[in-house]
Each structure stands twice: as C-alpha cells, then as structure tokens.
Design a protein around this motif. Structure first.
Motif, PDB file in Angstrom:
ATOM      1  N   LYS A 215       0.838  -1.194   0.000  1.00 25.03           N
ATOM      2  CA  LYS A 215       0.000   0.000   0.000  1.00 25.03           C
ATOM      3  C   LYS A 215       0.880   1.255   0.000  1.00 25.03           C
ATOM      4  CE  LYS A 215      -3.965  -2.098   2.340  1.00 25.03           C
ATOM      5  NZ  LYS A 215      -4.803  -2.095   3.565  1.00 25.03           N
ATOM      6  N   SER A 218       2.326   1.727  -3.342  1.00 25.91           N
ATOM      7  CA  SER A 218       1.336   2.253  -4.287  1.00 25.91           C
ATOM      8  C   SER A 218       1.159   3.767  -4.105  1.00 25.91           C
ATOM      9  CB  SER A 218       0.001   1.536  -4.089  1.00 25.91           C
ATOM     10  OG  SER A 218      -0.987   2.051  -4.931  1.00 25.91           O
ATOM     11  N   ARG A 221       4.152   5.513  -5.473  1.00 29.93           N
ATOM     12  CA  ARG A 221       4.084   5.574  -6.937  1.00 29.93           C
ATOM     13  C   ARG A 221       3.177   6.722  -7.394  1.00 29.93           C
ATOM     14  NH1 ARG A 221       3.525  -0.903  -8.210  1.00 29.93           N
ATOM     15  NH2 ARG A 221       5.781  -1.394  -8.064  1.00 29.93           N
TER      16      ARG A 221
END
Length: 267
Positions: A215, A218, A221
């Motif tokens: 998580k 992510s 990113r």
C-alpha cells in the motif's frame, strides 16, 4: 531341618531314569537331613504325632557304595556316570548307587555276575535288577509317568517357564524402550509442530507487513507520478521562460544597436 528327598538331588539322563528308579525304588523318597541327630528328632516327631513312618538319610551318610569302578568297553558301566548329582550330596549318591552297574539286558547281567567280582548290583536299561546275592527284581512297569519322569517334566516345564519369563522380560524391556522412543519422537514432533506454527505466525506477520508495504509503495508511486507530472510542467514553463528571455535579450540587443546607430548619426 529336612533338605529334600533323594529324588530331588538326582537328575539322570532320560534313558537311565528307569534303571535308577528300579534300583532305588522307595529310597527315592528318603528324606535328607543334616545329621543322624536330626533324623532321630524327625522319627520322634512322627511317633508323637502318629504320622506314620519315614526314612531319613544324613547328608554325610556313613559307608560307601563301592563306587570306584573303571570304565571298560563291553563291561558294565557305572550308573553314576549317567546321573547328575547336586555337588553337596555326592556322598549320598555314592552310598545309594555307587556300587550299581548298567547293562543292556539280563543276559549280560547274568554273565558279568557269574564271571566278574565287580558291581554288587547290575540293572538293565529296562529296569530289571540283578544282585550279586542272586536276587532278581523285574517285570512290567507301572502305567503312567514314574517319579523321576515327572520330576524331569517339571524341570523341563520350569525351564520353559523361565525361558518364557526371560523372553517376556526382554519383550517388556523392548516395549519400554519403544515407548520411550515414541515419547521422544512425540516430543520432537511437538517441537517441530510448534516451530512450524511459529513460522506460520511469522509468515502471516510478514504477509501483513508486505501488504502494508504494498500500500505504501502504491501511494509512493502515485506521489512519484504527481511529481513527475509537476516536473514536466515546470520543464515546459522553464522552456517558455527561456524563449521569452531569449526574445527579450534579442530585443534589448536590437534597441542597443539602434541607439548606437542614432548616436553616431547625430555626431
């Protein structure tokens, strides 16, 4: 006290049970005592209690059965050669059967009694007894097992019982060893199960950590994408500013040039 019966101290080879029993007869049931004095005490007790009669032989019995006979081929053989005697009772065995020889049949018995002054008594393998006095005792045997045969069977059964007992003891020890080994294996297995459970729990924690890291990754990113987009915009703005700067510089240079030219013309 009473040490046992004569039958208890004699153990003949099976083939010589009949000759031994024929020679001794009721004497197999003589009771062995330590001394003549104890034998007298036993007789007195039987009289006082009206318990019948008994025969008692002291351990160190006096007299001899003339048991020193050489073994020669073809001649009668000492019965003592085929009877195992408990060591401490050798005097009794010598007294009772020391002068007894064994022959194959009654023809041999008569021959050696008539031609040799050796054994006082000869007995055949079938149990016929020949005494040097001329008395002959023989005939058919009683049906069933004899006293010595019964004692041999008892000894054999006791031997089998001991053998079975020893085997049982070995099996019990083997079972205990296997139970101990099983216990150790179970303990090792429990340790392995706990170790596996601990590893499973650690794996679960790591999976959760990986999930959280996923998580976070992510989200990172997404941040990176935003930053890259913003950088791209900044790069584009920088390029536009550079163009504007170049244009302004060009204009400034053109103005300076025109100014110098005007000044030159004015001069």
């Amino acid at each position: 006290g009473v040490l046992g019966t004569v039958a208890d101290i004699l153990e003949p080879e099976p083939r010589y049970e009949a000759p031994l029993e024929a020679v001794l007869g009721q004497r197999l049931q003589y009771l062995i005592v330590e001394s003549g004095r104890e034998g007298c005490d036993a007789v007195t007790f039987l009289k006082q209690e009206s318990l019948g009669r008994g025969s008692f032989v002291p351990r160190a019995v006096h007299g001899t059965g003339n048991g020193n006979h050489a073994v020669e081929d073809g001649k009668p053989r000492p019965l003592t050669n085929y009877v195992k005697v408990r060591e401490e009772f050798n005097p009794i065995a010598d007294f009772l059967i020391g002068g007894v020889g064994v022959v194959e049949n009654w023809e041999e018995a008569l021959h050696w009694l008539e031609n040799e002054n050796g054994f006082n008594t000869l007995v055949t393998l079938e149990g016929d007894v020949f005494e040097r006095s001329g008395v002959i005792t023989g005939g058919s045997r009683d049906q069933g097992l004899s006293l010595l045969e019964r004692k041999r069977e008892i000894r054999e059964l006791e031997g089998k019982v001991r053998e079975k007992g020893d085997r049982c003891h070995v099996l019990v020890e083997e079972e205990q060893r296997q139970q101990q080994e099983i216990g150790e294996r179970e303990s090792q297995l429990e340790g392995r199960i706990k170790e596996i459970q601990d590893r499973d729990l650690e794996l679960i924690h790591r999976e959760r950590d990986l999930e959280h890291l996923g998580k976070d990754l992510s989200q990172l990113r997404e941040v990176v994408e935003v930053l890259q987009f913003e950088k791209k915009q900044l790069d584009e703005e920088e390029q536009e500013l550079e163009k504007e700067r170049e244009q302004i510089s060009a204009r400034l240079e053109s103005g300076e040039l025109a100014k110098r030219e005007g000044e030159e013309l004015a001069q």
